[in-house]
Design an enzyme around this catalytic site. Structure first.
Site, PDB file in Angstrom:
ATOM      1  CD  GLU A 289     -47.460  33.836  19.496  1.00 38.36           C
ATOM      2  OE1 GLU A 289     -46.719  34.484  20.258  1.00 38.36           O
ATOM      3  OE2 GLU A 289     -48.315  33.042  19.916  1.00 38.36           O
ATOM      4  N   PRO A 290     -44.074  35.933  14.722  1.00 37.21           N
ATOM      5  CG  PRO A 290     -43.575  35.862  12.439  1.00 37.21           C
ATOM      6  CD  PRO A 290     -44.483  35.269  13.474  1.00 37.21           C
ATOM      7  NE  ARG A 292     -36.545  42.152  17.643  1.00 35.16           N
ATOM      8  CZ  ARG A 292     -36.465  43.168  18.497  1.00 35.16           C
ATOM      9  NH1 ARG A 292     -35.885  44.277  18.131  1.00 35.16           N
ATOM     10  NH2 ARG A 292     -36.952  43.051  19.718  1.00 35.16           N
ATOM     11  CE1 TYR A 332     -37.402  46.815  25.299  1.00 33.84           C
ATOM     12  CE2 TYR A 332     -37.368  47.427  22.981  1.00 33.84           C
ATOM     13  CZ  TYR A 332     -38.059  47.034  24.111  1.00 33.84           C
ATOM     14  OH  TYR A 332     -39.399  46.848  24.029  1.00 33.84           O
ATOM     15  CB  CYS A 359     -35.529  68.374  27.979  1.00 35.17           C
ATOM     16  SG  CYS A 359     -35.567  69.802  26.902  1.00 35.17           S
TER      17      CYS A 359
HETATM   18  C1  LIG Z   1     -43.939  40.612  21.349  1.00 34.90           C
HETATM   19  C2  LIG Z   1     -44.446  39.239  21.156  1.00 34.90           C
HETATM   20  C3  LIG Z   1     -44.161  38.536  19.982  1.00 34.90           C
HETATM   21  C4  LIG Z   1     -43.275  39.081  18.892  1.00 34.90           C
HETATM   22  O1  LIG Z   1     -41.932  39.123  19.259  1.00 34.90           O
HETATM   23  P1  LIG Z   1     -40.810  39.442  18.149  1.00 34.90           P
HETATM   24  O2  LIG Z   1     -39.541  39.383  18.906  1.00 34.90           O
HETATM   25  O3  LIG Z   1     -41.098  40.784  17.613  1.00 34.90           O
HETATM   26  O4  LIG Z   1     -40.906  38.381  17.116  1.00 34.90           O
HETATM   27  C5  LIG Z   1     -44.720  37.286  19.825  1.00 34.90           C
HETATM   28  N1  LIG Z   1     -45.510  36.742  20.776  1.00 34.90           N
HETATM   29  C6  LIG Z   1     -45.793  37.379  21.922  1.00 34.90           C
HETATM   30  C7  LIG Z   1     -46.668  36.732  22.918  1.00 34.90           C
HETATM   31  C8  LIG Z   1     -45.266  38.643  22.155  1.00 34.90           C
HETATM   32  O5  LIG Z   1     -45.532  39.277  23.303  1.00 34.90           O
END
Ligand SMILES: *Cc1c(COP(=O)(O)O)cnc(C)c1O
Length: 432
Positions: A289-290, A292, A332, A359
């Site tokens: 699940e990438p 970023r 962050y 502001c």
């Molecule tokens: C946000 C999220 C991701 C993606 O994270 P990245 O750091 O952007 O790769 C994958 N899985 C779940 C469950 C998330 O909440």
């Protein structure tokens, strides 16, 4: 690889000159490179091709329809966290059958919508949520495919606000409780179908060790659950970190370390080489699940220097992009490289705060940063702003959301129009 570089002293996105683009479309302006998105997606997809796998792009990183469509065309699936994201995926040409639905607070409407569209799986984060999905599915005569998110209690060694896999985080169910929860589902939840197991330990991981530790810890549990409940998949989550500081000179495409970053960060090959051998023996479909990693380096925010203010202690460059356009620095402590669009003719630098017009004291893009000398009217590019940039933007201070451009070779497409002042008040009413 990324596709932003200087050509004849001017920063380009692929073959598009950013100065010309900014003059045509105004600033602030998000600009994405389609080639970079494709390159990153494909490199991950190929690095793990020994596994039966599906790369489910995490939509929350950047949910523009054109970005989602690019991922769909590459054969990707999607990791969604709301009904709104499912709607976007479908609108962009993605398939529900390749969507996993994450998040701790799914509503009835969202669960029904996802069931009716036929998503691949719900990734559930608590027993209460499983009970609720079971009830909603039963009420509309469906069986809901589910996976449980395990919290492996592994330290991802990233920023506290993006750590998710420690037992004190709100995400997932404790590792030790997983067997009893699966047993409970199989006995007590007739409208749920156990389909997988999922984890996600955090974001912007810059070393491979926490991934290895988490996979090593969870793989035996996955094997046990597969044996008992016929699991079909194991999702190892996202979180692959990117390099926020890069070389932008023509011909060189190497990464190099920046503040707080290792010179040799996580590479996709090191990631794949260390986890694929651990995952292969499971004989399961592996989901990733990438977010970023796919879009982070593929986007920049172009902004114009409006004023310079020299205070007693600091010099401020006041630019037209603010924390409402890019909140990562203040939320962050996110570090973004900031470079002039027109390369300076000499090497003079100065140490400045790059701040926005909002502001709020927290409205900055960089603090105490040494950058080439720029003057009022010059354009700056805030690099690697493709992930958690526009998707976190807001109308705070009644500032219209900025335009987004997708560059593809020499073509620049407006993939989201800049909001107008009318857009700001749409749907509002004065009583009476
Ligand atoms: C946000 C999220 C991701 C993606 O994270 P990245 O750091 O952007 O790769 C994958 N899985 C779940 C469950 C998330 O909440």
């Amino acid at each position: 690889m990324h596709s932003f570089r200087y050509l004849q002293g001017r920063l380009h996105a692929e073959n598009v000159d950013l100065q010309t683009l900014a003059e045509r479309h105004g600033t602030p302006l998000y600009v994405y490179s389609k080639a970079t998105i494709s390159d990153h997606f494909t490199r991950l997809d190929q690095a793990v091709n020994r596994l039966d796998h599906l790369v489910c792009y995490a939509v929350k990183a950047n949910s523009n329809l054109a970005v989602l469509n690019t991922v769909a065309q590459l054969g990707g699936g999607f990791d969604i966290v709301s009904g709104g994201e499912l709607f976007r995926v479908l609108r962009a040409g993605g398939q529900a059958s390749k969507c996993t639905f994450a998040g701790v607070g799914k509503s009835r409407e969202e669960i029904e919508y996802a069931l009716n569209e036929g998503i691949y799986c719900f990734n559930a984060e608590s027993q209460a949520e499983l009970r609720y999905i079971n009830e909603v599915a039963g009420s509309i005569g469906k069986k809901a495919p589910v996976a449980v998110r395990v919290n492996p209690n592994v330290d991802a060694k990233t920023h506290a606000k993006i750590t998710t896999g420690k037992s004190e985080n709100k995400f997932g169910i404790d590792f030790e409780r997983i067997p009893e929860v699966y047993e409970w589902i199989s006995k007590e939840c007739p409208h749920l179908e156990i389909k997988g197991l999922q984890m996600h330990i955090g974001s912007q991981l810059t070393s491979v060790e926490p991934f290895i530790e988490a996979v090593k810890k969870v793989a035996p549990l996955v094997a046990e659950m597969k044996e008992k409940y016929n699991l079909r998949f194991f999702s190892i989550g996202g979180g692959i970190g990117i390099v926020y500081r890069q070389s932008l000179d023509s011909g060189t495409q190497e990464w190099w370390g920046g503040e707080g970053q290792e010179a040799h960060p996580l590479t996709i090959q090191s990631y794949a080489d260390s986890i694929v051998p651990l995952l292969e023996p499971l004989g399961l479909r592996i989901l990733m699940e990438p977010g970023r990693f796919v879009v982070g380096n593929a986007g920049i925010l172009v902004t114009r220097v409006m004023y310079e203010k020299r205070g007693g202690a600091k010099t401020f460059k006041i630019v037209d992009a603010g924390m409402n356009d890019l909140i990562r620095p203040t939320l962050y402590e996110g570090w973004h490289q900031i470079v002039p669009v027109q390369k300076a003719s000499d090497s003079a630098t100065e140490t400045v705060d790059v701040v926005g017009p909002i502001c709020e004291t927290g409205d900055f893009l960089a603090q105490d940063r040494e950058i080439p000398v720029v003057k009022e009217g010059d354009l700056l590019a805030v690099m690697s702003a493709g992930a958690y940039g526009f998707t976190m933007a807001s109308n705070y201070n009644s500032r219209p959301l900025v335009a987004e451009i997708l560059v593809d070779g020499a073509d620049a497409h407006v993939v989201r129009e800049r909001q107008t002042l009318e857009d700001l008040v749409r749907g509002e009413h004065i009583p009476g």
